[in-house]
Design a protein around this motif. Structure first.
Motif, mmCIF file in Angstrom:
data_model
loop_
_atom_site.group_PDB
_atom_site.id
_atom_site.type_symbol
_atom_site.label_atom_id
_atom_site.label_comp_id
_atom_site.label_asym_id
_atom_site.label_seq_id
_atom_site.Cartn_x
_atom_site.Cartn_y
_atom_site.Cartn_z
ATOM 1 N N TYR A 51 0.812 -1.220 0.000
ATOM 2 C CA TYR A 51 0.000 0.000 0.000
ATOM 3 C C TYR A 51 0.849 1.276 0.000
ATOM 4 O O TYR A 51 0.384 2.337 -0.397
ATOM 5 N N ARG A 52 2.131 1.186 0.421
ATOM 6 C CA ARG A 52 3.019 2.356 0.408
ATOM 7 C C ARG A 52 4.074 2.261 -0.700
ATOM 8 O O ARG A 52 4.932 3.121 -0.813
ATOM 9 N N LEU A 53 3.994 1.240 -1.508
ATOM 10 C CA LEU A 53 5.067 0.934 -2.447
ATOM 11 C C LEU A 53 5.192 1.959 -3.561
ATOM 12 O O LEU A 53 6.300 2.336 -3.944
ATOM 13 N N ALA A 54 4.073 2.431 -4.090
ATOM 14 C CA ALA A 54 4.128 3.373 -5.214
ATOM 15 C C ALA A 54 4.885 4.640 -4.830
ATOM 16 O O ALA A 54 5.646 5.197 -5.630
ATOM 17 N N GLN A 55 4.713 5.087 -3.584
ATOM 18 C CA GLN A 55 5.349 6.325 -3.145
ATOM 19 C C GLN A 55 6.808 6.129 -2.731
ATOM 20 O O GLN A 55 7.612 7.064 -2.806
ATOM 21 N N HIS A 56 7.178 4.920 -2.294
ATOM 22 C CA HIS A 56 8.471 4.759 -1.633
ATOM 23 C C HIS A 56 9.403 3.742 -2.288
ATOM 24 O O HIS A 56 10.498 3.508 -1.768
ATOM 25 N N ALA A 57 9.031 3.127 -3.384
ATOM 26 C CA ALA A 57 9.854 2.066 -3.981
ATOM 27 C C ALA A 57 11.286 2.546 -4.246
ATOM 28 O O ALA A 57 12.259 1.865 -3.916
ATOM 29 N N LYS A 58 11.437 3.714 -4.847
ATOM 30 C CA LYS A 58 12.778 4.234 -5.174
ATOM 31 C C LYS A 58 13.568 4.537 -3.902
ATOM 32 O O LYS A 58 14.771 4.230 -3.820
ATOM 33 N N GLU A 59 12.919 5.113 -2.909
ATOM 34 C CA GLU A 59 13.585 5.428 -1.639
ATOM 35 C C GLU A 59 14.126 4.162 -0.978
ATOM 36 O O GLU A 59 15.267 4.136 -0.496
ATOM 37 N N TRP A 60 13.314 3.111 -0.965
ATOM 38 C CA TRP A 60 13.743 1.860 -0.330
ATOM 39 C C TRP A 60 14.853 1.192 -1.131
ATOM 40 O O TRP A 60 15.779 0.624 -0.565
ATOM 41 N N PHE A 61 14.747 1.264 -2.450
ATOM 42 C CA PHE A 61 15.810 0.704 -3.298
ATOM 43 C C PHE A 61 17.129 1.434 -3.033
ATOM 44 O O PHE A 61 18.187 0.810 -2.889
ATOM 45 N N ASP A 62 17.070 2.745 -2.956
ATOM 46 C CA ASP A 62 18.281 3.533 -2.717
ATOM 47 C C ASP A 62 18.881 3.224 -1.348
ATOM 48 O O ASP A 62 20.102 3.356 -1.156
ATOM 49 N N ALA A 63 18.048 2.801 -0.394
ATOM 50 C CA ALA A 63 18.534 2.463 0.949
ATOM 51 C C ALA A 63 19.177 1.080 0.998
ATOM 52 O O ALA A 63 19.821 0.733 1.990
ATOM 53 N N GLY A 64 18.987 0.280 -0.073
ATOM 54 C CA GLY A 64 19.634 -1.027 -0.133
ATOM 55 C C GLY A 64 18.711 -2.215 -0.265
ATOM 56 O O GLY A 64 19.161 -3.358 -0.354
ATOM 57 N N LEU A 65 17.399 -1.971 -0.274
ATOM 58 C CA LEU A 65 16.452 -3.070 -0.478
ATOM 59 C C LEU A 65 16.589 -3.572 -1.917
ATOM 60 O O LEU A 65 16.666 -2.777 -2.852
#
Length: 326
Positions: free
Chosen positions: A100-114
């Motif tokens: 439910y939060r993925l559309a807004q935060h996918a890039k942020e989480w990827f940049d953090a190392g996910l």
């Protein structure tokens, strides 16, 4: 430090680390009445998580999956991802989310190392999705999956729990979706928990039935990687996506077990079902407790049972899967 190993020769490379048991969905097979807190929510702090990750990294853990409940409900979820990804011994950082939060935060989480993400999508029919999850968020979740693919995740998986009389007619629609979309689709056989006997008897569908259908249509079994979970993965030359089947009632399902679980309040679970968990939190307070914590982990692995006994109708003490991250 020597790698974690049990008395049956199984080595444990993979930790499922729950960071909250709160969930905002009301999935009929897990939390049909929604989340109800028990006492104060004292979930693992960032420093406790860092000490936990450090200890497991020293005993052979190569993959950590951040789970819940819904892990992204934590406001410091990105910080948790960063703690795990900053450890050089952890090769794979993953999470499982309702999206439910993925559309807004996918890039942020990827940049953090996910790097790997599993999204729960139990039906591609929006009405059935709502019936199963209790939330009218199908379009939002699907936008999240598109955002994850765009962000560059190594692997995007979609989890669907097989439910007789509900989503069991969705296979053709799922197959059509992954024809040209690089999704790993995971069908998970419904597991009986302490709260779900009637539901289980009404809706359980054997994964073997789906396996037979796939093999008859030219899907072939892939060779498993060392940090893979218990899924049997299948590929087809005409499809960009793959399919995985998780069949806990299959013969010898536990023989290749490679995962351990830690709950959001710091208990070690050797199995999803068979025991109530061992306290680790008292040894997560200071980095100088690492040696004692590792010693406790090794001692507990000697207690791990050979199987979960689900096939004998024994569900153990687990009341619902949200409590220890599924």
């Amino acid at each position: 430090m020597s790698q974690l190993q049990d008395n049956f020769g199984r080595r444990f490379h993979y930790l499922r680390m729950s960071v909250t048991d709160v969930c905002n969905f009301k999935c009929s097979y897990c939390l049909p009445d929604g989340y109800h807190p028990t006492g104060k929510q004292h979930f693992l702090s960032l420093s406790e998580i860092e000490n936990l990750v450090s200890a497991f990294s020293q005993v052979g853990t190569q993959k950590i999956r951040i789970t819940g409940g819904e892990p992204t409900l934590r406001k410091d979820f990105t910080d948790i991802v960063r703690i795990v990804s900053d450890n050089p011994s952890i090769h794979t950082v993953a999470t499982t989310t309702n999206g439910y939060r993925l559309a807004q935060h996918a890039k942020e989480w990827f940049d953090a190392g996910l790097r790997r993400i599993n999204v729960s999508v139990d039906s591609l029919d929006p009405k059935m999705f709502y019936q199963i999850t209790g939330e009218n968020k199908f379009d939002e979740v699907m936008r999240g999956i598109d955002a994850a693919l765009t962000a560059g995740f190594e692997r995007v998986k979609v989890n669907a729990v097989l439910l007789k009389g509900m989503n069991d007619k969705d296979l053709p629609r799922f197959l059509n979706w992954i024809k040209n979309t690089p999704i790993d689709l995971r069908f998970i056989e419904l597991m009986e928990t302490g709260l779900g006997r009637d539901y289980f008897q009404a809706h359980h569908l054997a994964g073997a039935d789906i396996k037979a259908q796939l093999q008859s249509q030219g899907w072939s079994l892939d060779i498993a990687d060392i940090d893979d979970g218990p899924a049997q993965n299948f590929s087809h030359p005409d499809y960009r996506g793959r399919i995985g089947l998780i069949m806990p009632y299959a013969k010898n399902f536990c023989a290749t077990c490679n995962r351990l679980r830690v709950s959001a309040k710091g208990k070690l679970h050797l199995c999803l079902f068979t025991e109530s968990g061992l306290e680790l939190r008292d040894l997560l307070q200071h980095p100088d407790q690492q040696a004692e914590l590792i010693e406790r982990l090794h001692a507990q692995l000697a207690q791990k049972k050979e199987t979960h006994y689900l096939h004998q109708g024994i569900t153990g003490v687990t009341q619902h899967l949200a409590s220890i991250g599924g």
